[in-house]
Design a protein around this motif. Structure first.
Motif, mmCIF file in Angstrom:
data_model
loop_
_atom_site.group_PDB
_atom_site.id
_atom_site.type_symbol
_atom_site.label_atom_id
_atom_site.label_comp_id
_atom_site.label_asym_id
_atom_site.label_seq_id
_atom_site.Cartn_x
_atom_site.Cartn_y
_atom_site.Cartn_z
ATOM 1 N N GLY A 95 0.974 -1.276 0.156
ATOM 2 C CA GLY A 95 0.055 0.052 0.176
ATOM 3 C C GLY A 95 0.777 1.210 -0.193
ATOM 4 N N PRO A 96 1.853 1.464 0.896
ATOM 5 C CA PRO A 96 2.693 2.604 0.985
ATOM 6 C C PRO A 96 3.470 2.645 -0.580
ATOM 7 C CG PRO A 96 2.720 1.551 3.037
ATOM 8 C CD PRO A 96 1.876 0.556 2.182
ATOM 9 N N ILE A 97 3.853 1.449 -0.672
ATOM 10 C CA ILE A 97 4.894 1.588 -1.931
ATOM 11 C C ILE A 97 4.007 2.048 -3.169
ATOM 12 C CG2 ILE A 97 5.957 0.292 -3.806
ATOM 13 C CD1 ILE A 97 6.959 -1.571 -1.659
ATOM 14 N N ARG A 98 2.885 1.665 -3.235
ATOM 15 C CA ARG A 98 1.804 2.026 -4.407
ATOM 16 C C ARG A 98 1.654 3.416 -4.184
ATOM 17 N NH1 ARG A 98 -1.149 -2.111 -4.399
ATOM 18 N NH2 ARG A 98 -2.204 -1.801 -2.379
ATOM 19 N N ALA A 99 1.270 4.024 -3.067
ATOM 20 C CA ALA A 99 0.894 5.377 -2.774
ATOM 21 C C ALA A 99 2.121 6.353 -3.247
ATOM 22 C CB ALA A 99 0.606 5.672 -1.342
ATOM 23 N N ARG A 100 3.171 5.972 -2.735
ATOM 24 C CA ARG A 100 4.402 7.026 -3.164
ATOM 25 C C ARG A 100 4.903 6.703 -4.648
ATOM 26 N NH1 ARG A 100 8.557 6.667 1.804
ATOM 27 N NH2 ARG A 100 6.975 6.200 3.219
ATOM 28 N N LEU A 101 4.512 5.712 -5.263
ATOM 29 C CA LEU A 101 4.813 5.516 -6.890
ATOM 30 C C LEU A 101 3.461 5.826 -7.729
ATOM 31 C CD1 LEU A 101 6.893 2.188 -6.919
ATOM 32 C CD2 LEU A 101 7.557 4.511 -7.147
#
Length: 139
Positions: A95-101
């Motif tokens: 989730g955080p990876i997807r949000a940052r990218l």
């Protein structure tokens, strides 16, 4: 004399993104090992379950009904619980990876290549960030 050569040190946001991606990759590797262990137990017991995805809903049902001796049944049950726990952690990190990218140009561009999905895009985007200097830079 006696000086060290200069080296590029990524900004904190890029280093943190890289750490998240590395951790997700490690979790996926652990999950793969757990799944391989389930297959090994089935092979020891001579059980073949004809299903394309042993760890999908239908495969889990067949796995629960597989004829396994006591110790092997316990091991498979334990491994399945561990797989579920690791799946939860993978989702929590994704989730955080997807949000940052989400707005990263390289992340969205690389997914346009046939066969490249969000997972490979995440692995490649920190490398792209290294070349651009920032995950948010637009060029």
């Amino acid at each position: 004399m006696g000086r060290l050569p200069e080296a590029y040190v990524a900004p904190p946001a890029v280093r943190e993104l890289r750490e998240l991606v590395r951790y997700r990759a490690k979790l996926v590797a652990w999950r793969s090992g757990l799944k391989a262990s389930v297959h090994a137990v089935l092979a020891k017991q001579g059980v073949h379950i004809a299903v394309s995805d042993l760890f999908g809903v239908g495969g889990r049902e067949l796995l629960a009904r597989a004829p396994l001796d006591g110790a092997y049944r316990g091991r498979v049950s334990s491994l399945c619980r561990l797989i579920e726990a690791v799946d939860f952690e993978i989702d929590a990190v994704a989730g955080p990876i997807r949000a940052r990218l989400a707005g990263h140009r390289g992340y969205t561009t690389i997914q346009a290549i046939p066969g490249v999905g969000p997972c490979w895009g995440r692995c490649s985007s920190p490398r792209l960030a290294r070349s651009t200097g920032s995950p948010d830079r637009r060029s």
